[in-house]
Design a protein around this motif. Sequence first.
Motif, PDB file in Angstrom:
ATOM      1  N   PHE A 109       3.527   5.193   9.480  1.00 50.32           N
ATOM      2  CA  PHE A 109       4.300   5.528   8.284  1.00 50.32           C
ATOM      3  C   PHE A 109       3.942   6.924   7.773  1.00 50.32           C
ATOM      4  O   PHE A 109       4.829   7.719   7.425  1.00 50.32           O
ATOM      5  N   CYS A 110       2.653   7.228   7.705  1.00 52.58           N
ATOM      6  CA  CYS A 110       2.204   8.521   7.179  1.00 52.58           C
ATOM      7  C   CYS A 110       2.789   9.690   7.969  1.00 52.58           C
ATOM      8  O   CYS A 110       3.214  10.695   7.395  1.00 52.58           O
ATOM      9  N   ILE A 111       2.819   9.563   9.270  1.00 48.65           N
ATOM     10  CA  ILE A 111       3.342  10.634  10.121  1.00 48.65           C
ATOM     11  C   ILE A 111       4.864  10.726  10.028  1.00 48.65           C
ATOM     12  O   ILE A 111       5.435  11.804   9.856  1.00 48.65           O
ATOM     13  N   ALA A 112       5.521   9.559  10.107  1.00 49.18           N
ATOM     14  CA  ALA A 112       6.986   9.546  10.141  1.00 49.18           C
ATOM     15  C   ALA A 112       7.620   9.994   8.830  1.00 49.18           C
ATOM     16  O   ALA A 112       8.734  10.525   8.819  1.00 49.18           O
ATOM     17  N   SER A 113       6.921   9.798   7.710  1.00 52.80           N
ATOM     18  CA  SER A 113       7.538  10.055   6.407  1.00 52.80           C
ATOM     19  C   SER A 113       7.429  11.497   5.933  1.00 52.80           C
ATOM     20  O   SER A 113       8.070  11.870   4.947  1.00 52.80           O
ATOM     21  N   LEU A 114       6.651  12.325   6.599  1.00 51.25           N
ATOM     22  CA  LEU A 114       6.361  13.662   6.096  1.00 51.25           C
ATOM     23  C   LEU A 114       7.608  14.515   5.849  1.00 51.25           C
ATOM     24  O   LEU A 114       7.694  15.228   4.858  1.00 51.25           O
ATOM     25  N   VAL A 115       8.576  14.425   6.721  1.00 51.36           N
ATOM     26  CA  VAL A 115       9.801  15.226   6.560  1.00 51.36           C
ATOM     27  C   VAL A 115      10.913  14.410   5.912  1.00 51.36           C
ATOM     28  O   VAL A 115      11.590  14.879   4.987  1.00 51.36           O
ATOM     29  N   GLY A 116      11.099  13.182   6.368  1.00 50.61           N
ATOM     30  CA  GLY A 116      12.285  12.422   5.992  1.00 50.61           C
ATOM     31  C   GLY A 116      12.253  11.749   4.642  1.00 50.61           C
ATOM     32  O   GLY A 116      13.289  11.647   3.976  1.00 50.61           O
ATOM     33  N   TRP A 117      11.089  11.289   4.184  1.00 50.11           N
ATOM     34  CA  TRP A 117      11.060  10.487   2.956  1.00 50.11           C
ATOM     35  C   TRP A 117      11.552  11.244   1.720  1.00 50.11           C
ATOM     36  O   TRP A 117      12.396  10.722   0.972  1.00 50.11           O
ATOM     37  N   PRO A 118      11.073  12.465   1.429  1.00 50.25           N
ATOM     38  CA  PRO A 118      11.559  13.162   0.226  1.00 50.25           C
ATOM     39  C   PRO A 118      13.065  13.391   0.230  1.00 50.25           C
ATOM     40  O   PRO A 118      13.726  13.270  -0.804  1.00 50.25           O
ATOM     41  N   LEU A 119      13.619  13.733   1.387  1.00 52.23           N
ATOM     42  CA  LEU A 119      15.065  13.951   1.470  1.00 52.23           C
ATOM     43  C   LEU A 119      15.831  12.641   1.309  1.00 52.23           C
ATOM     44  O   LEU A 119      16.957  12.631   0.803  1.00 52.23           O
ATOM     45  N   SER A 120      15.236  11.530   1.717  1.00 54.44           N
ATOM     46  CA  SER A 120      15.910  10.241   1.650  1.00 54.44           C
ATOM     47  C   SER A 120      15.886   9.614   0.272  1.00 54.44           C
ATOM     48  O   SER A 120      16.820   8.903  -0.109  1.00 54.44           O
ATOM     49  N   ILE A 163       0.823  -1.213   0.000  1.00 52.85           N
ATOM     50  CA  ILE A 163       0.000   0.000   0.000  1.00 52.85           C
ATOM     51  C   ILE A 163       0.856   1.262   0.000  1.00 52.85           C
ATOM     52  O   ILE A 163       0.527   2.243  -0.685  1.00 52.85           O
ATOM     53  N   ILE A 164       1.979   1.270   0.726  1.00 55.15           N
ATOM     54  CA  ILE A 164       2.764   2.511   0.811  1.00 55.15           C
ATOM     55  C   ILE A 164       3.421   2.879  -0.507  1.00 55.15           C
ATOM     56  O   ILE A 164       3.859   4.022  -0.683  1.00 55.15           O
ATOM     57  N   ASP A 165       3.490   1.936  -1.437  1.00 55.76           N
ATOM     58  CA  ASP A 165       4.029   2.276  -2.749  1.00 55.76           C
ATOM     59  C   ASP A 165       3.183   3.363  -3.425  1.00 55.76           C
ATOM     60  O   ASP A 165       3.701   4.171  -4.189  1.00 55.76           O
ATOM     61  N   PHE A 166       1.885   3.396  -3.144  1.00 59.22           N
ATOM     62  CA  PHE A 166       0.992   4.343  -3.823  1.00 59.22           C
ATOM     63  C   PHE A 166       1.223   5.794  -3.397  1.00 59.22           C
ATOM     64  O   PHE A 166       1.391   6.662  -4.263  1.00 59.22           O
ATOM     65  N   PRO A 167       1.236   6.121  -2.106  1.00 62.63           N
ATOM     66  CA  PRO A 167       1.499   7.524  -1.753  1.00 62.63           C
ATOM     67  C   PRO A 167       2.921   7.967  -2.065  1.00 62.63           C
ATOM     68  O   PRO A 167       3.202   9.172  -2.105  1.00 62.63           O
ATOM     69  N   ALA A 179      -6.042   8.936   6.470  1.00 65.71           N
ATOM     70  CA  ALA A 179      -7.493   8.984   6.681  1.00 65.71           C
ATOM     71  C   ALA A 179      -8.188   7.705   6.228  1.00 65.71           C
ATOM     72  O   ALA A 179      -9.132   7.235   6.880  1.00 65.71           O
ATOM     73  N   PHE A 180      -7.714   7.119   5.129  1.00 65.29           N
ATOM     74  CA  PHE A 180      -8.438   5.993   4.531  1.00 65.29           C
ATOM     75  C   PHE A 180      -7.702   4.662   4.641  1.00 65.29           C
ATOM     76  O   PHE A 180      -8.027   3.721   3.906  1.00 65.29           O
ATOM     77  N   ALA A 181      -6.750   4.562   5.555  1.00 71.15           N
ATOM     78  CA  ALA A 181      -5.976   3.319   5.716  1.00 71.15           C
ATOM     79  C   ALA A 181      -6.866   2.096   5.932  1.00 71.15           C
ATOM     80  O   ALA A 181      -6.644   1.046   5.295  1.00 71.15           O
ATOM     81  N   PRO A 182      -7.881   2.148   6.808  1.00 69.52           N
ATOM     82  CA  PRO A 182      -8.722   0.954   6.997  1.00 69.52           C
ATOM     83  C   PRO A 182      -9.413   0.516   5.705  1.00 69.52           C
ATOM     84  O   PRO A 182      -9.558  -0.682   5.448  1.00 69.52           O
ATOM     85  N   LEU A 183      -9.848   1.479   4.912  1.00 65.90           N
ATOM     86  CA  LEU A 183     -10.530   1.160   3.657  1.00 65.90           C
ATOM     87  C   LEU A 183      -9.596   0.414   2.704  1.00 65.90           C
ATOM     88  O   LEU A 183      -9.988  -0.585   2.085  1.00 65.90           O
ATOM     89  N   PHE A 184      -8.337   0.882   2.596  1.00 62.50           N
ATOM     90  CA  PHE A 184      -7.382   0.232   1.709  1.00 62.50           C
ATOM     91  C   PHE A 184      -7.049  -1.182   2.179  1.00 62.50           C
ATOM     92  O   PHE A 184      -6.969  -2.111   1.379  1.00 62.50           O
ATOM     93  N   VAL A 185      -6.852  -1.345   3.473  1.00 64.32           N
ATOM     94  CA  VAL A 185      -6.478  -2.652   4.012  1.00 64.32           C
ATOM     95  C   VAL A 185      -7.618  -3.655   3.849  1.00 64.32           C
ATOM     96  O   VAL A 185      -7.389  -4.843   3.557  1.00 64.32           O
ATOM     97  N   TRP A 205       3.035  15.006   0.720  1.00 65.15           N
ATOM     98  CA  TRP A 205       2.179  15.324   1.876  1.00 65.15           C
ATOM     99  C   TRP A 205       0.703  15.092   1.568  1.00 65.15           C
ATOM    100  O   TRP A 205      -0.036  14.566   2.402  1.00 65.15           O
ATOM    101  N   ALA A 206       0.275  15.476   0.385  1.00 64.80           N
ATOM    102  CA  ALA A 206      -1.131  15.278   0.019  1.00 64.80           C
ATOM    103  C   ALA A 206      -1.494  13.795   0.055  1.00 64.80           C
ATOM    104  O   ALA A 206      -2.545  13.411   0.595  1.00 64.80           O
ATOM    105  N   CYS A 207      -0.633  12.970  -0.496  1.00 64.64           N
ATOM    106  CA  CYS A 207      -0.918  11.530  -0.555  1.00 64.64           C
ATOM    107  C   CYS A 207      -0.835  10.870   0.820  1.00 64.64           C
ATOM    108  O   CYS A 207      -1.631   9.969   1.126  1.00 64.64           O
ATOM    109  N   LYS A 208       0.093  11.306   1.656  1.00 62.90           N
ATOM    110  CA  LYS A 208       0.248  10.686   2.966  1.00 62.90           C
ATOM    111  C   LYS A 208      -0.956  10.982   3.874  1.00 62.90           C
ATOM    112  O   LYS A 208      -1.404  10.110   4.627  1.00 62.90           O
ATOM    113  N   TRP A 209      -1.486  12.193   3.786  1.00 61.01           N
ATOM    114  CA  TRP A 209      -2.657  12.501   4.612  1.00 61.01           C
ATOM    115  C   TRP A 209      -3.892  11.747   4.143  1.00 61.01           C
ATOM    116  O   TRP A 209      -4.737  11.329   4.946  1.00 61.01           O
ATOM    117  N   LEU A 210      -4.002  11.529   2.837  1.00 62.46           N
ATOM    118  CA  LEU A 210      -5.107  10.716   2.319  1.00 62.46           C
ATOM    119  C   LEU A 210      -4.999   9.278   2.819  1.00 62.46           C
ATOM    120  O   LEU A 210      -6.003   8.669   3.218  1.00 62.46           O
TER     121      LEU A 210
END
Length: 441
Positions: free
Chosen positions: A354-365, A273-277, A328-334, A320-325
Amino acid sequence: MFSNKYILRLIVPLIFEQLLAVSVGMVDTFMVSTVGQVAVSGVALVDNINRLIIQVMAAFATGGLVIASQYFGCKETERAKQTCAQLETLMMIFSVAATIFFCIFTKPMLSLIFGSIEQDVMDVACIYLFFTALSYPFLGMYNAGAAIFRSTGNSKISMQISILMNVINIGLNAVFVYCCGLGVAGVALATLISRVVAGFIMSGFIFSKKNPMEVREIKKFIPKKSYVVRILKIGIPSGIENGMFQIGKIVVVGMVATLGTDAIAANSIAFQIIDFPNIPGTSIGLAMVTIIGQCVGARDTEAAKYYTKKLMIMTYIGDWACKWLLFAFAPLFVNIFSLSPVASDTAVFVLRCFCIASLVGWPLSFALPNALRAAGDVNFSLGVSMVSMWVFRIICSYILVMVLGMGVLGVWIGMFVDWYARAVAYLARYLSGRWKKHRMI
């Protein structure tokens, strides 16, 4: 050098292409989930091996893309064409070798990597690995062609072929699984056929007049040391980096495998699932290689800095837009997947972390280092990746999972620590300006 219209023409097809590429694994997992959780677990384990091969192919493609983009940026078209031909040859050699190896040593490799997993999971994994390994050469043909067209700023062709590949995969999945009752073998066979078609169609485009990098002389495909060395100077460090990253993930998955089928299924579905955001950031990162590569080829480091900042801002907005979505909808996807209540709850929880932790670090990584690679600064990226993967992700995961008993969450916390270590290192390198001193052509 690059208008907003040009950048969007490059990025938008890449987003659709990445969406479709991610969908292949998602569709396979969804189809297999109707067979049972054992099937999901077996396919999930093999996907880690397949991702390793795909990451190494991506590294070779990056090597060819960087060199071809730099030649294209300084208007040396003939050398760019020669680079593209050499990339095709290198990709074919690697992919054929990988197919032969994994088809011969299917079960021994699975046993070596994942240890004593349940027998029914092992049987499913063997079937899936054998058939998908047969597709590696055709996937290599597609990846090499996609890199060649991207070096000229054309990402539309690879998107169109990816659409066709996914339509074939989904259609055959439905036929083989629901109509023929082939289960995991049907899913694997659908993936194989779709990649065969994509590989041959991409090769047809490569040799057509629509390709500004068209090469018709067979002798250009014969390995030539000067070009091979340039490609491998990017490709080998990138391949080792990507490979070590995926090997580290496999090691971590091996830890998860000891926690039982529920843990394997929850972890694998969450990773699917995290591949999508991540798609907007991944796509902009691919575009960054083309754009920054051409800037560096034209010896315009100020333009390279300008477009790196511009593309990073775009990465953060999309990410950020994708991570907040997703939050909100994690149960629906699972709930799309046929998981047990325990596995579903675990997957939703780690996805929101994952959504919270990735907001700052993922793009830089994962986006910013593409600017360094496009400039030829690959050894630094390799060193950071290896140290961070083994010191932070694997050791942290081992302590949190095997010692402290935190279960699947421990694996994800180890991943978050790894991201932020990389982010600090890559940002410091970029701000230092040392990446500007590298020259590949």
